[in-house]
Design an enzyme around this catalytic site. Structure first.
Site, PDB file in Angstrom:
ATOM      1  CG  ASN A 115      -2.051   0.963   1.397  1.00 35.58           C
ATOM      2  OD1 ASN A 115      -1.781   2.180   0.212  1.00 35.58           O
ATOM      3  ND2 ASN A 115      -2.994   1.095   2.398  1.00 35.58           N
ATOM      4  CG  ASP A 138     -10.434   4.030  -7.937  1.00 32.57           C
ATOM      5  OD1 ASP A 138     -11.243   4.486  -7.685  1.00 32.57           O
ATOM      6  OD2 ASP A 138     -10.410   2.828  -7.112  1.00 32.57           O
TER       7      ASP A 138
END
Lengths: 237, 466
Positions: A115, A138
């Site tokens: 991440n 995103d």
């Protein structure tokens, strides 16, 4: 074994909704810097002369950009960071297959599942990177989710920490709203300055933003528009 | 990947539900799912909103020049004036001035002019540390987890549950006129991790923030932080668990000082602030014989002199003293001092830079079994917490209640009661609650499988798509 994208792709279906906010992806034992430096698959790395990674593709997806950059900059080490484990596995296989098919090439590229929004400082030293890529991130349309966007005013601080002076951050998206958002974030950040049009024309990487990644090809196929923002770390006054 | 929901997310969920119910009562726009809800779901939701089970540990702060001591238990802020030996009543103006929910952070400014308190009621209150008037109340969007005042006393910084650090300018704060409302500006953020502690470097150049992941971030604190603090000086990475507390030690040879941090991995670490490199690690869990305990986490650090470090450790009834040599960049264990015959686990430590007293407090905001006499706490004071050259063991000794400066009057104010019998009973029961409170505060929440499923079903982004 030659690289066959489609069959591998089928074995690694996408998991689209992975929360980047929620769980810790590893119980960190503090710093990962040394681990990642040696885990990098460049054999040069083990010869004592440890080269540092200079390019990072954040959310590398299927690794299209990395593969292109690998041959364009054979002397630079680069890493892709991807959250979805299956996709990471796919990229790993893809790199291995390419290395097998082209001996001596693609040794400077690797991928890691992490991440990046949480663990960037664990992977890179201050001022280590000279290029960072954020291709088609995103969009997170809802205002409530804007804090999950990978380009955000506060996360830019961390990217600025990892980038060296003059280091460039490349962002591109096909979502107008997100394009505006990313541009505004970078524009308002005191540590970043825009890269001029002439410099962009001269930069071979810029063309790849549109054409190299799988997502970019998809947008081009559908004739969609893209919004690009390229900024660099301004030298301190 | 919705494995463990973070608290941050939960909070947004709660506010959403609130607004949804509002719409429901207006008789418009009621969603199908809302009215047809199964009883099991309602129950679960109640549990989710029921924050009464959450307990807040008691906090203590000592004025840098020993003028006063403040203890926060739950929403109750108790202040005792040490110089004049009188207890101070903060409730004189109106009820509005007080906190309405658990206080999570209290802090005096370095020069002792100001005092700040903040907590779950999303209010940051700035007090004049002389007159104890509330100078300003700042509204936060989220619950506040840490607070600090810049070295030049021009800015108050506080961190919220979303991991965002905000700054408020103290410029134009009127000492005579009360409560002007100030606006906070976000200056930096840890990506979605609750910030547990905020501090400034001794020279005021850096703001240091520690979070619940494992990170300590050192950021350059600019002249005008209201435009944001963007330049990161370093990250101190090395803790394998959450970081619970920070302290900075410095002396005349090293005016810039070094950073000390304690965390859930039961270590105290020393860092170079400029480079973020780890200088020394001191394992403290094994020293107090709690190596087998899963929760021998460091809960608080106190190092006002630079040669002695007091460490509060979860589930250890006492404090651990560390020796600290700044020039040698070393930390070592001196000794463990426990409270004789008591099972108090200190939740917070405090000391001034001038006197030789170390203050400890134990307590929790509320205990289910002790509804009537809740908000009790126990304050204990050690003497002999002074500068040593590091070679001699310091003679730390526990003061009896009557020897404490201010005597019973002080204890009555700060503890919320003085009857020692009553307090013994409470504190015994409180010990467990304290442990639970510290654990709740610092460990990430783990949710059951069914709870996660339930949350997934009620995700409101899907609802929008429907």
């Amino acid at each position: 074994m030659p690289f066959r994208g489609s069959s591998s792709l089928r074995r690694h279906p996408l998991r689209c909704f992975e929360s980047v906010v929620a769980p810790p992806l590893f119980r960190s034992s503090g710093t990962n810097r040394s681990i990642i430096r040696y885990a990098h698959s460049n054999p040069l790395n083990h010869s004592g002369d440890v080269k540092k990674i200079e390019f990072a593709d954040i959310g590398c997806g299927f690794g299209g950009l990395l593969i292109c950059l690998s041959t364009l900059f054979p002397q630079k080490l680069m890493i892709g960071m991807e959250l979805r484990d299956k996709v990471t596995e796919y990229v790993k296989e893809r790199i291995l297959a390419l290395r097998a098919a082209h001996p001596g090439q693609y040794q400077n590229v690797s991928v890691v599942r992490t991440n990046s929004m949480k663990y960037i400082p664990n992977y890179f030293d201050k001022g280590q990177l000279c290029k960072m890529f954020f291709l088609f991130p995103d969009p997170h349309f809802k205002e409530k989710n804007h804090r999950r966007r990978v380009i955000s005013p506060h996360l830019l601080d961390e990217y600025a920490y990892a980038l060296q002076v003059g280091g460039v951050i490349y962002t591109i998206t096909d979502v107008e709203e997100l394009g505006d958002w990313m541009k505004t974030c970078l524009e308002n950040h005191p540590l970043f300055e825009p890269v001029t049009e002439e410099e962009l024309k001269a930069d071979p990487v810029v063309e790849l933003l549109h054409s190299a990644s799988e997502e970019g090809q998809k947008v081009a196929r559908n004739g969609g528009q893209t919004y690009r923002a390229v900024y660099r770390i301004a030298s301190p006054m | 990947m919705e494995e463990i929901e973070t608290e941050e997310k939960e909070e947004t969920q709660i506010t959403n539900e609130g607004s949804m119910q509002e719409r429901g009562t207006n008789g418009t726009d009621v969603e199908e799912g809302e009215t047809m809800r199964e009883p099991e779901e309602t129950q679960m939701e109640e549990r989710e909103n029921n924050r009464e089970m959450e307990v807040a540990p008691a906090l203590i702060a000592v004025h840098p020049f020993d003028k006063s001591v403040a203890v926060a238990v739950g929403s109750d802020l108790r202040v005792f004036d040490l110089a004049r030996k009188i207890s101070i009543s903060l409730a004189d103006d109106s009820r509005d001035l007080l906190h309405k929910d658990c206080i999570r952070a209290v802090r005096f400014s370095g020069r002792g002019q100001l005092f700040v308190s903040a907590g779950d009621d999303k209010l940051v209150k700035i007090w004049d540390a002389d007159t104890w008037k509330c100078l300003a109340t700042v509204n936060s969007e989220k619950r506040v987890s840490a607070v600090s005042i810049s070295k030049n006393e021009l800015f108050v910084c506080f961190a919220d549950k979303f991991g965002v650090v905000w700054a408020v300018s103290l410029d134009g704060l009127n000492k005579i006129q009360a409560s002007c409302n100030k606006k906070a500006v976000p200056i930096l953020a840890h990506y979605c991790s609750i910030i547990t502690c905020l501090d400034f470097s001794p020279d005021g150049r850096f703001i240091i923030s520690a979070d619940r992941d494992f990170k300590i971030r050192v950021t350059v604190f600019p002249e005008n932080p209201l435009n944001g603090a963007h330049e990161i000086q370093s990250f101190c990475l090395g803790h394998s668990e959450y970081v619970s507390s920070l302290a900075v030690v410095h002396n005349s040879d090293y005016p810039q000082g070094f950073l000390l941090s304690g965390g859930g991995d039961s270590t105290v670490r020393m860092w170079d602030i400029n480079s973020g490199s780890l200088l020394c690690t001191c394992e403290v869990g094994t020293e107090v014989g709690l190596s087998n305990e899963p929760h021998a986490a460091v809960t608080d650090l106190c190092a006002p002199h630079g040669t002695l470090v007091a460490v509060a450790i979860q589930s250890f009834p006492g404090i651990l003293l560390l020796g600290c040599d700044i020039s040698a960049k070393a930390l070592w264990v001196l000794k463990a001092v426990s409270f004789p015959g008591e099972t108090l686990v200190p939740t917070s430590l405090g000391a001034s830079s001038s006197a030789e007293l170390l203050w400890t407090v134990t307590g929790v905001s509320n205990l289910p079994e002790f509804k009537a006499s809740s908000c009790l706490s126990r304050v204990r004071v050690f003497s002999g917490f002074k500068k040593t050259d590091g070679t001699i063991n310091s003679e730390l000794s526990l003061l009896l209640d009557r020897e404490v400066p201010g005597g019973e009057k002080l204890l009555e104010k700060l503890q919320g009661g003085v009857s020692s019998k009553e307090i013994e009973v409470i504190s015994a029961a409180a010990a467990d609650a304290v442990r639970a409170a510290m654990r709740d505060l610092l460990l990430k929440k783990q949710y059951t499988e069914e709870r996660r499923e339930f949350r997934k079903r009620r995700r409101n982004d899907r609802k929008l798509k429907r």
